[in-house]
Design a protein around this motif. Structure first.
Motif, PDB file in Angstrom:
ATOM      1  N   GLY A  71     -28.411 -49.002 -19.643  1.00  0.00           N
ATOM      2  CA  GLY A  71     -27.441 -50.068 -18.894  1.00  0.00           C
ATOM      3  C   GLY A  71     -26.369 -49.179 -18.111  1.00  0.00           C
ATOM      4  O   GLY A  71     -25.835 -49.842 -17.119  1.00  0.00           O
ATOM      5  N   ILE A  72     -25.821 -48.323 -18.929  1.00  0.00           N
ATOM      6  CA  ILE A  72     -24.510 -47.536 -18.057  1.00  0.00           C
ATOM      7  C   ILE A  72     -25.227 -47.061 -16.950  1.00  0.00           C
ATOM      8  O   ILE A  72     -24.693 -46.948 -15.698  1.00  0.00           O
ATOM      9  N   VAL A  73     -26.444 -46.469 -16.830  1.00  0.00           N
ATOM     10  CA  VAL A  73     -27.082 -45.828 -15.910  1.00  0.00           C
ATOM     11  C   VAL A  73     -27.360 -46.597 -14.748  1.00  0.00           C
ATOM     12  O   VAL A  73     -26.949 -46.405 -13.569  1.00  0.00           O
ATOM     13  N   VAL A  74     -27.542 -48.047 -14.966  1.00  0.00           N
ATOM     14  CA  VAL A  74     -28.217 -48.973 -13.740  1.00  0.00           C
ATOM     15  C   VAL A  74     -26.660 -49.153 -13.198  1.00  0.00           C
ATOM     16  O   VAL A  74     -26.749 -49.287 -12.132  1.00  0.00           O
ATOM     17  N   LEU A  75     -25.629 -49.618 -14.009  1.00  0.00           N
ATOM     18  CA  LEU A  75     -24.418 -49.965 -13.538  1.00  0.00           C
ATOM     19  C   LEU A  75     -23.626 -48.944 -12.535  1.00  0.00           C
ATOM     20  O   LEU A  75     -23.034 -49.201 -11.576  1.00  0.00           O
ATOM     21  N   ASP A  76     -23.877 -47.660 -12.958  1.00  0.00           N
ATOM     22  CA  ASP A  76     -23.330 -46.533 -12.290  1.00  0.00           C
ATOM     23  C   ASP A  76     -23.946 -46.453 -10.874  1.00  0.00           C
ATOM     24  O   ASP A  76     -23.514 -45.677 -10.276  1.00  0.00           O
ATOM     25  N   ILE A  77     -25.192 -46.810 -10.845  1.00  0.00           N
ATOM     26  CA  ILE A  77     -25.899 -46.785  -9.333  1.00  0.00           C
ATOM     27  C   ILE A  77     -24.880 -47.435  -8.589  1.00  0.00           C
ATOM     28  O   ILE A  77     -24.858 -46.930  -7.486  1.00  0.00           O
ATOM     29  N   PHE A  78     -24.293 -48.659  -8.795  1.00  0.00           N
ATOM     30  CA  PHE A  78     -23.450 -49.464  -7.994  1.00  0.00           C
ATOM     31  C   PHE A  78     -22.142 -48.831  -8.097  1.00  0.00           C
ATOM     32  O   PHE A  78     -21.626 -48.606  -6.992  1.00  0.00           O
ATOM     33  N   TRP A  79     -21.478 -48.362  -9.223  1.00  0.00           N
ATOM     34  CA  TRP A  79     -20.230 -47.966  -9.443  1.00  0.00           C
ATOM     35  C   TRP A  79     -19.854 -46.768  -8.690  1.00  0.00           C
ATOM     36  O   TRP A  79     -18.749 -46.619  -7.974  1.00  0.00           O
ATOM     37  N   PHE A  80     -20.891 -45.777  -8.556  1.00  0.00           N
ATOM     38  CA  PHE A  80     -20.493 -44.471  -7.843  1.00  0.00           C
ATOM     39  C   PHE A  80     -20.581 -44.476  -6.226  1.00  0.00           C
ATOM     40  O   PHE A  80     -20.582 -43.550  -5.655  1.00  0.00           O
ATOM     41  N   SER A  81     -21.030 -45.754  -5.741  1.00  0.00           N
ATOM     42  CA  SER A  81     -21.466 -46.019  -4.446  1.00  0.00           C
ATOM     43  C   SER A  81     -19.974 -46.121  -3.632  1.00  0.00           C
ATOM     44  O   SER A  81     -20.012 -45.768  -2.357  1.00  0.00           O
ATOM     45  N   ARG A  82     -18.758 -46.312  -4.550  1.00  0.00           N
ATOM     46  CA  ARG A  82     -17.419 -46.436  -3.741  1.00  0.00           C
ATOM     47  C   ARG A  82     -16.877 -45.095  -4.290  1.00  0.00           C
ATOM     48  O   ARG A  82     -16.828 -44.599  -5.444  1.00  0.00           O
ATOM     49  N   LYS A  83     -16.422 -44.575  -3.100  1.00  0.00           N
ATOM     50  CA  LYS A  83     -15.767 -43.128  -3.265  1.00  0.00           C
ATOM     51  C   LYS A  83     -16.410 -42.192  -4.010  1.00  0.00           C
ATOM     52  O   LYS A  83     -15.848 -41.456  -5.064  1.00  0.00           O
ATOM     53  N   PRO A  84     -17.605 -41.941  -3.705  1.00  0.00           N
ATOM     54  CA  PRO A  84     -18.590 -41.238  -4.398  1.00  0.00           C
ATOM     55  C   PRO A  84     -18.007 -39.637  -4.875  1.00  0.00           C
ATOM     56  O   PRO A  84     -18.243 -39.159  -6.038  1.00  0.00           O
ATOM     57  N   PHE A  85     -17.582 -39.152  -3.850  1.00  0.00           N
ATOM     58  CA  PHE A  85     -16.917 -37.747  -3.984  1.00  0.00           C
ATOM     59  C   PHE A  85     -15.769 -37.570  -4.980  1.00  0.00           C
ATOM     60  O   PHE A  85     -16.041 -36.794  -5.888  1.00  0.00           O
ATOM     61  N   GLU A  86     -14.989 -38.588  -4.925  1.00  0.00           N
ATOM     62  CA  GLU A  86     -13.928 -38.623  -5.755  1.00  0.00           C
ATOM     63  C   GLU A  86     -14.455 -38.787  -7.273  1.00  0.00           C
ATOM     64  O   GLU A  86     -13.873 -38.285  -8.253  1.00  0.00           O
ATOM     65  N   ARG A  87     -15.227 -39.911  -7.272  1.00  0.00           N
ATOM     66  CA  ARG A  87     -15.568 -40.161  -8.734  1.00  0.00           C
ATOM     67  C   ARG A  87     -16.568 -39.123  -9.429  1.00  0.00           C
ATOM     68  O   ARG A  87     -16.431 -39.018 -10.491  1.00  0.00           O
ATOM     69  N   ILE A  88     -17.389 -38.600  -8.544  1.00  0.00           N
ATOM     70  CA  ILE A  88     -18.182 -37.679  -9.125  1.00  0.00           C
ATOM     71  C   ILE A  88     -17.339 -36.471  -9.481  1.00  0.00           C
ATOM     72  O   ILE A  88     -17.493 -35.828 -10.765  1.00  0.00           O
ATOM     73  N   GLU A  89     -16.187 -35.841  -8.542  1.00  0.00           N
ATOM     74  CA  GLU A  89     -15.269 -35.021  -9.184  1.00  0.00           C
ATOM     75  C   GLU A  89     -14.497 -35.422 -10.503  1.00  0.00           C
ATOM     76  O   GLU A  89     -14.593 -34.294 -11.391  1.00  0.00           O
TER      77      GLU A  89
END
Length: 317
Positions: free
Chosen positions: A83-101
């Motif tokens: 469930g986390i993996v699926v939602l994170d597909i969308f969540w990390f689409s915004r500001k991906p570099f900042e959020r990944i860091e």
């Protein structure tokens, strides 16, 4: 590929995907984790068919090693983490570099990924395989991977854009081998999933996986051997605090001592054993809901397989 949905279904699916890409990234991290827990519990309750597949797979792999209660707990973990993996597909689409860091923490073992190629990254439907590739590319080391097309072309386009926004290259299945060979020859990096049913007619071979014959792609081994590329087994697991732990469990150096034509089966076995080890170590992160033991090779005893298994058809060989 699944059957193409009707126009009205495509429109609804596309609108739902766009809504998710707009709304979910607005959530704070704690809100996403809370939503994932609630949705996963609901999906667990209504997904009897998926639960039966998961229990069958767990029984086959662990048998009496784990009690029925332990297997149920693993399956609940699978629904939660997925469930986390699926939602994170969308969540990390915004500001991906900042959020990944901020949210993806690379273990020191993963330093081998941040090198010039050629190398082949092996993972599976384990933890967050999607985010792992995006995170490596976000660090300035783009790689290529293959994605099966979704039945809805417009939704498929949205997901391809998402996967490529940090620099990862998504190769279409049609002609993917040519693209991967070119990438490795240019000292690039590719990432592949090892735990899918690849029929012999599509280049798969039957090989042992948890002491059962399953169809598995020979492409990872063939590509690595032909290009004398290093092989890294990498994974990205969600943590309780909302971060991810990305690491490399082990590596193979195929630069010498292997024959590109004779050792495909041997290297495939080494790859499969590495995947088995990881699943046994962290069973709650693997997608047990997938019919991994679906196809019976000619002459195999059906009583050793789950009840969803069937004999492979001649046209599938």
């Amino acid at each position: 590929m699944a059957r193409k949905p009707k126009p009205i279904q495509q429109a609804i699916q596309t609108a739902a995907a766009r809504l998710a890409f707009w709304f979910i990234p607005l959530l704070p991290r704690w809100g996403l984790l809370l939503l994932a827990r609630g949705l996963s519990r609901f999906v667990y309750l209504i997904s009897g068919k998926l639960r039966r597949v998961g229990h069958a797979n767990l029984q086959l792999v662990f048998g009496d090693e784990k009690s029925e209660k332990e297997r149920r707990e693993i399956l609940r973990d699978v629904f939660h983490h997925f469930g986390i993996v699926v939602l994170d597909i969308f969540w990390f689409s915004r500001k991906p570099f900042e959020r990944i860091e901020r949210w993806v923490k690379f273990d020191p073992s993963a330093e081998v990924l941040f090198t010039e190629g050629p190398w082949v990254g092996i993972t599976g439907h384990f933890g967050n395989w999607e985010l792992l590739g995006q995170s490596i590319a976000a660090k300035g080391y783009p790689l290529a991977s293959v994605a099966a097309p979704l039945s809805n072309p417009k939704v498929d386009e949205l997901f391809i854009q998402l996967r490529q926004q940090t620099g990862q290259e998504i190769l279409p299945q049609q002609g993917a081998m040519r693209g991967m060979v070119k990438c490795l020859r240019n000292k690039g990096r590719i990432a592949l999933l090892l735990d899918q049913n690849t029929l012999p007619r599509n280049g798969g071979i039957f090989h042992e996986f948890f002491d059962r014959q399953v169809p598995i792609s020979s492409a990872p081994a063939a590509l690595a051997l032909k290009n004398k590329a290093k092989v890294h087994f990498g994974f990205c697991l969600p943590q309780k605090d909302g971060t991810y732990h990305a690491y490399v469990r082990s590596s193979l150096d195929l630069s010498s001592g292997f024959d590109p034509r004779e050792d495909i089966t041997k290297v495939t076995r080494l790859m499969t054993e590495a995947m088995e080890f990881e699943i046994r170590e962290n069973p709650g992160y693997w997608l047990w809901l997938y019919k991994r033991f679906k196809y019976l090779n000619v002459g195999e005893d059906p009583t050793r397989y789950p009840d969803y298994a069937r004999e492979i058809k001649p046209r599938e060989l």
